[in-house]
Design a protein around this motif. Structure first.
Motif, PDB file in Angstrom:
ATOM      1  N   TYR A  44       0.857  -1.282   0.136  1.00 36.37           N
ATOM      2  CA  TYR A  44       0.037   0.199  -0.187  1.00 36.37           C
ATOM      3  C   TYR A  44       0.980   1.227   0.135  1.00 36.37           C
ATOM      4  N   ASP A  45       1.706   1.206   0.861  1.00 30.66           N
ATOM      5  CA  ASP A  45       2.816   2.192   0.959  1.00 30.66           C
ATOM      6  C   ASP A  45       3.357   2.578  -0.277  1.00 30.66           C
ATOM      7  N   ALA A  46       4.030   1.577  -1.150  1.00 26.23           N
ATOM      8  CA  ALA A  46       4.577   1.679  -2.233  1.00 26.23           C
ATOM      9  C   ALA A  46       3.622   2.375  -3.302  1.00 26.23           C
ATOM     10  N   LEU A  47       2.223   1.896  -3.230  1.00 28.90           N
ATOM     11  CA  LEU A  47       1.480   2.438  -4.457  1.00 28.90           C
ATOM     12  C   LEU A  47       1.253   4.072  -3.956  1.00 28.90           C
ATOM     13  N   LYS A  51       5.438   9.675  -7.210  1.00 30.33           N
ATOM     14  CA  LYS A  51       6.283   9.208  -8.514  1.00 30.33           C
ATOM     15  C   LYS A  51       7.093  10.391  -8.968  1.00 30.33           C
ATOM     16  N   LEU A  52       8.367  10.256  -9.413  1.00 34.54           N
ATOM     17  CA  LEU A  52       9.158  11.065  -9.738  1.00 34.54           C
ATOM     18  C   LEU A  52       8.764  11.388 -11.116  1.00 34.54           C
ATOM     19  N   SER A  53       9.000  12.823 -11.275  1.00 31.86           N
ATOM     20  CA  SER A  53       8.676  13.439 -12.735  1.00 31.86           C
ATOM     21  C   SER A  53       9.814  12.919 -13.559  1.00 31.86           C
TER      22      SER A  53
END
Length: 82
Positions: A44-47, A51-53
């Motif tokens: 869940y935390d990974a989701l 996200k990097l640009s």
């Protein structure tokens, strides 16, 4: 992903949670249709992780600073037989 009917998931909740922690997310259906997914907190935390640009991704590349030597064909057009 393993799928569980709601009544089975309720009766075997601890097993559903253990499988979500150890294996992979577990799907639960309601009236034969996918309803929810049980997943580990880590997943869940990974989701939710921002996200990097594309620019940030490129700036963090291990190839930053590597000089590339690119050769381009400077001709205007190419000959094509029709």
């Amino acid at each position: 992903m393993q799928t569980w009917q709601l009544q089975t998931a309720k009766a075997r909740l601890s097993e559903v949670v253990k499988k979500a922690l150890l294996d992979k997310p577990q799907a639960i259906t309601l009236r034969g249709k996918d309803a929810v997914v049980v997943l580990s907190k880590e997943t869940y935390d990974a989701l939710l992780k921002p996200k990097l640009s594309f620019t940030q991704f490129m700036q963090q590349s291990p190839l930053v600073g590597v000089e590339l030597e690119l050769n381009r064909d400077n001709s205007l057009t190419r000959q094509i037989d029709l």
